[in-house]
Design a protein around this motif. Structure first.
Motif, PDB file in Angstrom:
ATOM      1  N   ARG A   1     -40.650  14.723 -40.590  1.00 36.10           N
ATOM      2  CA  ARG A   1     -40.774  15.938 -40.686  1.00 36.10           C
ATOM      3  C   ARG A   1     -39.587  16.869 -40.889  1.00 36.10           C
ATOM      4  N   ALA A   2     -38.421  16.449 -40.400  1.00 37.46           N
ATOM      5  CA  ALA A   2     -37.455  16.944 -40.887  1.00 37.46           C
ATOM      6  C   ALA A   2     -36.880  17.077 -42.378  1.00 37.46           C
TER       7      ALA A   2
ATOM      8  N   ASP B   1     -37.007   8.954 -33.076  1.00 35.79           N
ATOM      9  CA  ASP B   1     -38.419   9.558 -33.216  1.00 35.79           C
ATOM     10  C   ASP B   1     -38.779   9.562 -34.579  1.00 35.79           C
ATOM     11  N   THR B   2     -39.271   8.539 -35.267  1.00 33.24           N
ATOM     12  CA  THR B   2     -39.571   8.425 -36.564  1.00 33.24           C
ATOM     13  C   THR B   2     -40.472   9.842 -37.213  1.00 33.24           C
TER      14      THR B   2
ATOM     15  N   ARG C   1     -29.561  18.856 -38.103  1.00 29.07           N
ATOM     16  CA  ARG C   1     -28.762  18.620 -39.333  1.00 29.07           C
ATOM     17  C   ARG C   1     -29.326  17.549 -40.250  1.00 29.07           C
ATOM     18  N   ARG C   2     -30.458  16.770 -39.627  1.00 22.33           N
ATOM     19  CA  ARG C   2     -31.142  16.018 -40.317  1.00 22.33           C
ATOM     20  C   ARG C   2     -32.063  16.738 -41.084  1.00 22.33           C
TER      21      ARG C   2
ATOM     22  N   VAL D   1     -41.533  25.724 -35.587  1.00 28.02           N
ATOM     23  CA  VAL D   1     -40.360  24.827 -35.103  1.00 28.02           C
ATOM     24  C   VAL D   1     -40.816  23.580 -35.253  1.00 28.02           C
ATOM     25  N   LEU D   2     -39.314  22.859 -35.682  1.00 27.59           N
ATOM     26  CA  LEU D   2     -39.514  21.274 -36.021  1.00 27.59           C
ATOM     27  C   LEU D   2     -39.252  20.847 -34.512  1.00 27.59           C
ATOM     28  N   LEU D   3     -40.309  19.828 -33.794  1.00 24.57           N
ATOM     29  CA  LEU D   3     -40.166  19.381 -32.616  1.00 24.57           C
ATOM     30  C   LEU D   3     -39.554  17.898 -32.778  1.00 24.57           C
ATOM     31  N   GLY D   4     -38.742  17.409 -31.797  1.00 24.21           N
ATOM     32  CA  GLY D   4     -38.468  15.958 -31.678  1.00 24.21           C
ATOM     33  C   GLY D   4     -38.514  15.714 -30.157  1.00 24.21           C
TER      34      GLY D   4
END
Length: 193
Positions: free
Chosen positions: A175-176, A169-170, A23-24, A155-158
């Motif tokens: 990255r988002a 996780d700043t 969502r971010r 892939v956006l990893l958090g």
């Protein structure tokens, strides 16, 4: 074609870290980009039954399978938002991807041809500091995109375990902000690189 993002939420937990991160990232999309969010836990489908050698496939016209199929076909960008479960996608997500096998064989759909050139993205939260443990999940999505002739945005990893952890996780949140703005190359199998 106007961009239309389909967010496929594969978590067993509502409002989990993966969804929060997705969502971010989605907040950064331009306002004219359509978004559809489908939670697989709220729209369950039965286990996929492989009938490719046993019977004719018929396009589903009702229920959750039809909803997912129609949403998938309408999307220019498909975002698989699955937490890292046992180093790969969740069971809900895997079941959704399994249905792609049946849709490939459904007369009149041209499923592979329709998805070719469109973009597959991934978002995941993991409870491990070393992101390399998510390589099987990344490989699943990359190879699926490569097989379909799609683009793969990565892939956006958090990082997060307890609900809301990913918001700490700043680096992932940074990255988002630009994740969906990047150019997505045509997916290739790892052995082709």
């Amino acid at each position: 074609m106007t961009r239309r993002f389909l967010f496929v939420l594969g978590s067993a937990r509502a409002d989990g870290n993966t969804e929060l991160l997705a969502r971010r990232a989605a907040e950064q999309l331009p306002p004219d980009v359509e978004q559809q969010w489908l939670d697989l836990a709220e729209h369950p489908v039965p286990d996929f039954e492989d009938l490719r050698h046993d019977s004719d496939h018929v396009r589903p016209t009702e229920g959750n399978v039809a909803l997912l199929l129609d949403a998938t076909l309408a999307a220019t960008d498909i975002v698989i938002a699955s937490p890292l479960y046992w180093y790969s996608v969740s069971a809900h997500t895997k079941r959704y991807l399994d249905y792609w096998s049946g849709w490939l064989r459904t007369p009149g759909l041209d499923f592979k041809k329709t998805l070719a050139g469109r973009t597959l993205w991934g978002v995941t939260a993991l409870a491990h500091q070393e992101q390399v443990v998510a390589d099987p999940l990344v490989g699943t999505l990359n190879n699926s995109a490569a097989y379909m002739g799609m683009r793969f945005g990565g892939v956006l990893l958090g990082n997060g375990s307890k609900p809301g952890d990913v918001l700490n996780d700043t680096e992932a949140l940074a990255r988002a902000k630009t994740f969906f703005a990047q150019e997505a190359p045509l997916a290739r199998f790892l052995y082709e690189e």
